[in-house]
Design a protein around this motif. Sequence first.
Motif, PDB file in Angstrom:
ATOM      1  N   TRP A 133       6.971  13.287  -6.560  1.00 21.65           N
ATOM      2  CA  TRP A 133       7.440  13.337  -7.948  1.00 21.65           C
ATOM      3  C   TRP A 133       7.824  14.757  -8.352  1.00 21.65           C
ATOM      4  O   TRP A 133       8.718  14.939  -9.192  1.00 21.65           O
ATOM      5  CB  TRP A 133       6.383  12.743  -8.873  1.00 21.65           C
ATOM      6  N   ASP A 134       7.185  15.760  -7.762  1.00 26.23           N
ATOM      7  CA  ASP A 134       7.650  17.134  -7.981  1.00 26.23           C
ATOM      8  C   ASP A 134       9.061  17.320  -7.412  1.00 26.23           C
ATOM      9  O   ASP A 134       9.895  18.006  -8.010  1.00 26.23           O
ATOM     10  CB  ASP A 134       6.696  18.131  -7.322  1.00 26.23           C
ATOM     11  N   ARG A 176       1.773   1.953  -3.511  1.00 23.63           N
ATOM     12  CA  ARG A 176       0.629   2.460  -4.273  1.00 23.63           C
ATOM     13  C   ARG A 176       0.392   3.937  -3.957  1.00 23.63           C
ATOM     14  O   ARG A 176       0.046   4.728  -4.835  1.00 23.63           O
ATOM     15  CB  ARG A 176      -0.617   1.645  -3.942  1.00 23.63           C
ATOM     16  N   THR A 177       0.601   4.298  -2.703  1.00 19.18           N
ATOM     17  CA  THR A 177       0.426   5.704  -2.302  1.00 19.18           C
ATOM     18  C   THR A 177       1.455   6.611  -2.962  1.00 19.18           C
ATOM     19  O   THR A 177       1.119   7.694  -3.459  1.00 19.18           O
ATOM     20  CB  THR A 177       0.521   5.841  -0.772  1.00 19.18           C
ATOM     21  N   TYR A 234       5.733   4.870   5.442  1.00 19.09           N
ATOM     22  CA  TYR A 234       5.726   5.471   4.114  1.00 19.09           C
ATOM     23  C   TYR A 234       7.080   6.085   3.780  1.00 19.09           C
ATOM     24  O   TYR A 234       7.549   6.009   2.646  1.00 19.09           O
ATOM     25  CB  TYR A 234       4.629   6.528   4.035  1.00 19.09           C
ATOM     26  N   LEU A 257       2.955   6.278  -5.734  1.00 17.57           N
ATOM     27  CA  LEU A 257       2.755   6.438  -7.176  1.00 17.57           C
ATOM     28  C   LEU A 257       1.882   7.653  -7.490  1.00 17.57           C
ATOM     29  O   LEU A 257       2.023   8.260  -8.559  1.00 17.57           O
ATOM     30  CB  LEU A 257       2.127   5.174  -7.766  1.00 17.57           C
ATOM     31  N   SER A 258       1.004   8.010  -6.568  1.00 14.81           N
ATOM     32  CA  SER A 258       0.127   9.160  -6.779  1.00 14.81           C
ATOM     33  C   SER A 258       0.509  10.354  -5.900  1.00 14.81           C
ATOM     34  O   SER A 258      -0.261  11.308  -5.784  1.00 14.81           O
ATOM     35  CB  SER A 258      -1.329   8.764  -6.484  1.00 14.81           C
ATOM     36  N   ASP A 259       1.680  10.293  -5.303  1.00 19.68           N
ATOM     37  CA  ASP A 259       2.148  11.369  -4.430  1.00 19.68           C
ATOM     38  C   ASP A 259       2.819  12.453  -5.277  1.00 19.68           C
ATOM     39  O   ASP A 259       3.993  12.353  -5.637  1.00 19.68           O
ATOM     40  CB  ASP A 259       3.131  10.806  -3.396  1.00 19.68           C
ATOM     41  N   HIS A 260       2.064  13.491  -5.609  1.00 17.61           N
ATOM     42  CA  HIS A 260       2.612  14.536  -6.480  1.00 17.61           C
ATOM     43  C   HIS A 260       3.740  15.306  -5.809  1.00 17.61           C
ATOM     44  O   HIS A 260       4.638  15.820  -6.494  1.00 17.61           O
ATOM     45  CB  HIS A 260       1.508  15.498  -6.919  1.00 17.61           C
ATOM     46  N   ASP A 274       0.821  -1.227   0.000  1.00 21.40           N
ATOM     47  CA  ASP A 274       0.000   0.000   0.000  1.00 21.40           C
ATOM     48  C   ASP A 274       0.847   1.266   0.000  1.00 21.40           C
ATOM     49  O   ASP A 274       0.470   2.276  -0.611  1.00 21.40           O
ATOM     50  CB  ASP A 274      -0.927   0.015   1.216  1.00 21.40           C
TER      51      ASP A 274
END
Length: 302
Positions: free
Chosen positions: A67-68, A58-59, A272, A61-64, A55
Amino acid sequence: MGLMKQWRINAAGAFFTMPSLLLTLVFTVYPIFWVFRYMFYDYKGYGTPRFIGLDNFRTLLSDHLLWDSVVNTFVYAGGKLVVTLPLALILAVILNRALKGRQLLRAIFFLPTIISSAVIAVVFFIVFNSYNGILNQFLIKLGIASEGVEWLGPKYAMLTVILIAIWGAVGNYMILFIAGLQNIPNDINESAELDGAGVVQKFWYITVPMLGPVLQMVIMLAIINSLKSYESIMVLTDGGPIGKTEVMFLYLYRLLFPTPSASSVLEQQIGYGSAVGFVTALIVGVVTALYFYLSRKLNRVM
């Protein structure tokens, strides 16, 4: 008697290497296994860790925010390397000559390397402060600017931290290049001069190829250090404004050691954070491996 003497030598060697081995196990090996364990758990530093499988991944992968910060890291590292390495090499070539006062100049350029990055950041905060910074006061007095420039604002913050990073790193790589240049025989350059080679030709066709092994090592160190750097940014801008200078290791630090000023992370997230730490280490490893691959291909072509 020979076996006893050999045993004593081996025992002495083991005795002297044991402290280093223990420190490596405690501060390197154990944390790696610790991270591998907790990246599959929901754990915030208190209570009982709860196993959640993948999990955390998965979190992220959508953590902007993550990635920013990765994009900012590559912008920061690229801007730093593209200026620092050529400048360090040029300075090394100049200060490797028999110039008067070259030892003093070498010391001046190398001095930022031995100063704490936090101290450097504090000093440059005073210089680049938007309201009463030394640089803005100087520009206003000269009539170049009518009002203070927001050097640490959204528009110029990344450029500012890159310039400070260049100032702090160029002397270190310059010394490494000088060490490599001193291993190049003078006879080769003298022979090239007799054949009519100019300064640029000697630099490009003699200095650079013979400096190849040192150049590869310095580039590798510079890439790794640039991707992992965050201390001076944390002190200077704290990742701001609005995340413009948030790099991935600073974001990781916020997850594991949150502070009241870190608005993007409100609570400690060890589980995390461990997953993010694994991904950031993987990114650095992939970039390093890619560099090794490209450098070997280049060596074969040359």
